[in-house]
Design a protein around this motif. Structure first.
Motif, PDB file in Angstrom:
ATOM      1  N   CYS A 151       0.752  -1.160   0.085  1.00  0.00           N
ATOM      2  CA  CYS A 151      -0.063  -0.041   0.062  1.00  0.00           C
ATOM      3  C   CYS A 151       0.753   1.068  -0.024  1.00  0.00           C
ATOM      4  CB  CYS A 151      -1.082   0.104   1.376  1.00  0.00           C
ATOM      5  SG  CYS A 151      -2.007  -1.444   1.306  1.00  0.00           S
ATOM      6  N   GLY A 152       0.610   2.245  -0.814  1.00  0.00           N
ATOM      7  CA  GLY A 152       1.237   3.615  -0.946  1.00  0.00           C
ATOM      8  C   GLY A 152       0.253   4.622  -0.095  1.00  0.00           C
ATOM      9  N   VAL A 153       0.760   5.094   0.692  1.00  0.00           N
ATOM     10  CA  VAL A 153       0.189   6.195   1.586  1.00  0.00           C
ATOM     11  C   VAL A 153       0.551   7.555   1.260  1.00  0.00           C
ATOM     12  CG1 VAL A 153      -0.303   6.875   4.155  1.00  0.00           C
ATOM     13  CG2 VAL A 153      -0.011   4.521   3.622  1.00  0.00           C
ATOM     14  N   GLY A 154      -0.372   8.265   0.908  1.00  0.00           N
ATOM     15  CA  GLY A 154      -0.250   9.840   0.673  1.00  0.00           C
ATOM     16  C   GLY A 154      -0.159  10.940   1.698  1.00  0.00           C
ATOM     17  N   SER A 155       0.151  12.161   1.584  1.00  0.00           N
ATOM     18  CA  SER A 155      -0.078  13.155   2.662  1.00  0.00           C
ATOM     19  C   SER A 155      -1.404  13.185   3.041  1.00  0.00           C
ATOM     20  CB  SER A 155       0.373  14.699   1.938  1.00  0.00           C
ATOM     21  OG  SER A 155      -0.410  14.550   0.939  1.00  0.00           O
ATOM     22  N   GLY A 156      -1.484  13.557   4.366  1.00  0.00           N
ATOM     23  CA  GLY A 156      -2.699  13.842   4.986  1.00  0.00           C
ATOM     24  C   GLY A 156      -3.036  12.726   5.916  1.00  0.00           C
ATOM     25  N   SER A 157      -2.250  11.739   6.163  1.00  0.00           N
ATOM     26  CA  SER A 157      -2.498  10.713   7.061  1.00  0.00           C
ATOM     27  C   SER A 157      -1.506  10.819   8.362  1.00  0.00           C
ATOM     28  CB  SER A 157      -2.551   9.323   6.458  1.00  0.00           C
ATOM     29  OG  SER A 157      -3.634   9.465   5.600  1.00  0.00           O
ATOM     30  N   TYR A 158      -1.915  10.484   9.537  1.00  0.00           N
ATOM     31  CA  TYR A 158      -0.885  10.120  10.552  1.00  0.00           C
ATOM     32  C   TYR A 158      -0.260   8.738  10.235  1.00  0.00           C
ATOM     33  CZ  TYR A 158       1.123   9.062  15.056  1.00  0.00           C
ATOM     34  OH  TYR A 158       2.057   8.856  15.945  1.00  0.00           O
ATOM     35  N   PHE A 159       1.084   8.966   9.899  1.00  0.00           N
ATOM     36  CA  PHE A 159       1.587   7.502   9.476  1.00  0.00           C
ATOM     37  C   PHE A 159       3.113   7.726   9.901  1.00  0.00           C
ATOM     38  CE2 PHE A 159       3.384   5.091   5.767  1.00  0.00           C
ATOM     39  CZ  PHE A 159       2.876   3.773   6.222  1.00  0.00           C
ATOM     40  N   SER A 160       3.787   6.535  10.345  1.00  0.00           N
ATOM     41  CA  SER A 160       5.109   6.367  10.857  1.00  0.00           C
ATOM     42  C   SER A 160       6.126   6.352   9.724  1.00  0.00           C
ATOM     43  CB  SER A 160       5.390   5.285  11.560  1.00  0.00           C
ATOM     44  OG  SER A 160       5.100   3.904  10.936  1.00  0.00           O
ATOM     45  N   GLY A 161       5.761   6.236   8.542  1.00  0.00           N
ATOM     46  CA  GLY A 161       6.617   5.982   7.288  1.00  0.00           C
ATOM     47  C   GLY A 161       6.766   4.790   6.710  1.00  0.00           C
ATOM     48  N   PHE A 162       6.728   3.660   7.686  1.00  0.00           N
ATOM     49  CA  PHE A 162       6.547   2.244   7.211  1.00  0.00           C
ATOM     50  C   PHE A 162       5.793   1.404   8.174  1.00  0.00           C
ATOM     51  CE2 PHE A 162       8.186  -1.988   7.310  1.00  0.00           C
ATOM     52  CZ  PHE A 162       7.958  -2.400   5.904  1.00  0.00           C
ATOM     53  N   GLU A 165       1.564  -5.295   8.530  1.00  0.00           N
ATOM     54  CA  GLU A 165       0.726  -6.107   9.035  1.00  0.00           C
ATOM     55  C   GLU A 165       0.709  -7.523   8.414  1.00  0.00           C
ATOM     56  OE1 GLU A 165      -3.198  -4.626   9.287  1.00  0.00           O
ATOM     57  OE2 GLU A 165      -2.586  -2.843  10.195  1.00  0.00           O
ATOM     58  N   PRO A 166       0.413  -8.465   8.831  1.00  0.00           N
ATOM     59  CA  PRO A 166       0.495  -9.791   7.902  1.00  0.00           C
ATOM     60  C   PRO A 166      -0.181  -9.669   7.135  1.00  0.00           C
ATOM     61  CG  PRO A 166       0.004 -10.334  10.451  1.00  0.00           C
ATOM     62  CD  PRO A 166      -0.072  -8.883  10.436  1.00  0.00           C
ATOM     63  N   GLY A 167       0.446  -9.874   5.632  1.00  0.00           N
ATOM     64  CA  GLY A 167      -0.095  -9.867   4.446  1.00  0.00           C
ATOM     65  C   GLY A 167      -0.104  -8.423   3.946  1.00  0.00           C
ATOM     66  N   PHE A 168       0.137  -7.510   4.814  1.00  0.00           N
ATOM     67  CA  PHE A 168       0.021  -5.998   4.265  1.00  0.00           C
ATOM     68  C   PHE A 168       1.467  -5.124   4.536  1.00  0.00           C
ATOM     69  CE2 PHE A 168      -4.045  -7.607   5.064  1.00  0.00           C
ATOM     70  CZ  PHE A 168      -4.856  -7.406   3.973  1.00  0.00           C
ATOM     71  N   TYR A 169       1.857  -4.423   3.572  1.00  0.00           N
ATOM     72  CA  TYR A 169       2.813  -3.365   3.889  1.00  0.00           C
ATOM     73  C   TYR A 169       2.343  -2.036   3.509  1.00  0.00           C
ATOM     74  CZ  TYR A 169       5.850  -7.508   4.142  1.00  0.00           C
ATOM     75  OH  TYR A 169       6.332  -8.723   4.659  1.00  0.00           O
ATOM     76  N   ALA A 170       2.738  -1.131   4.016  1.00  0.00           N
ATOM     77  CA  ALA A 170       2.454   0.576   3.635  1.00  0.00           C
ATOM     78  C   ALA A 170       3.596   1.290   3.831  1.00  0.00           C
ATOM     79  CB  ALA A 170       1.013   0.909   4.755  1.00  0.00           C
ATOM     80  N   PHE A 171       3.780   2.217   2.870  1.00  0.00           N
ATOM     81  CA  PHE A 171       4.886   3.081   2.881  1.00  0.00           C
ATOM     82  C   PHE A 171       4.285   4.073   2.304  1.00  0.00           C
ATOM     83  CE2 PHE A 171       5.490  -0.099  -0.069  1.00  0.00           C
ATOM     84  CZ  PHE A 171       5.687   0.592  -1.377  1.00  0.00           C
TER      85      PHE A 171
END
Length: 237
Positions: A151-162, A165-171
């Motif tokens: 998953c790609g996370v854009g601006s506007g979300s509180y997010f640690s940068g990486f 979760e099992p089966g999921f990655y976000a950055f």
């Protein structure tokens, strides 16, 4: 006739071309074309040419234009639809579906409630379960070679940068495309002439950056988001 919409390449190089309410398809590189059944206007959404499409197989087609989703599991002989949005202004940002008919939808919402990655199956599509990154606005998704949802996370979300979760990655990423060797490319448009492409060999941690001068007078899209594809030769486009 009418406006031409989204064009995608399906399984075994079948070309799908959305034109108003009809999906045209070709198995001989566009020399001859056949048509699916028209998408029923009873779906509640009539601007079909602006829809985006996914096709993991020649029988499964899923289209979406927030907040509506349309789909077929018989190659376009019959169509069904649903209104996905749970609340006003909840927006579908991306949708992916695999050959087994597992469907994932990522959502964006200004108040950050009821957003994240939802899951259903092509046999259901009316009951959705929030399965990952609750409260995070996910802009884009892709399957990696192991079947994980990246998953790609854009601006506007509180997010640690990486996050994992099992089966999921976000950055952080505007757009994602994944080659067969598992390298993840992440475009960031810095200005009108230069784009940074980041890549990873380990699900996004760490990233390595490469700067390339691209012939862009303006950002690729009006919102500043870039679009990236990876060819079978692993070249970036």
């Amino acid at each position: 006739t009418g406006g031409i919409g989204n064009c995608i390449i399906g399984k075994e190089d079948r070309i799908f071309l959305l034109c108003e309410r009809i999906i045209n398809y070709s198995d001989d590189n566009g020399e001859t074309w056949l048509q699916t059944s028209p998408i029923d206007e009873g779906t509640g959404y009539n601007y079909f040419s602006s829809m985006r499409m996914r096709s993991p197989s020649n029988n499964i087609l899923v289209g979406w234009q927030s907040p509506f989703i349309i789909w077929t599991s018989d190659g376009g002989a019959t169509w069904d639809s649903t209104r996905f949005a749970l609340e006003d202004h909840q927006e579908i940002k991306d949708l992916i579906v695999n050959e087994n008919g597992e469907v994932y939808v990522s959502t964006w919402y200004s108040t950050r409630s009821n957003i994240g990655v939802y899951h259903s199956s092509i046999s259901d599509m009316r009951n959705w379960e929030l399965v990952a990154f609750e409260g995070i606005a996910v802009k884009s998704m892709a399957f990696d070679p192991e079947g994980n949802v990246v998953c790609g996370v854009g601006s506007g979300s509180y997010f640690s940068g990486f996050e994992h979760e099992p089966g999921f990655y976000a950055f952080w990423a505007n757009s994602i495309s994944i080659a067969n060797n598992g390298i993840i490319y992440q475009p960031h448009l810095l200005n009108s002439n230069t784009a940074v492409l980041a890549y990873s060999l380990d699900h996004g941690e760490p990233f390595y950056n490469t700067v390339e001068n691209l012939p862009l007078k303006e950002p690729v899209a009006g919102s500043g988001d870039g679009f990236l594809s990876i060819g079978r030769d692993n070249h970036r486009y």
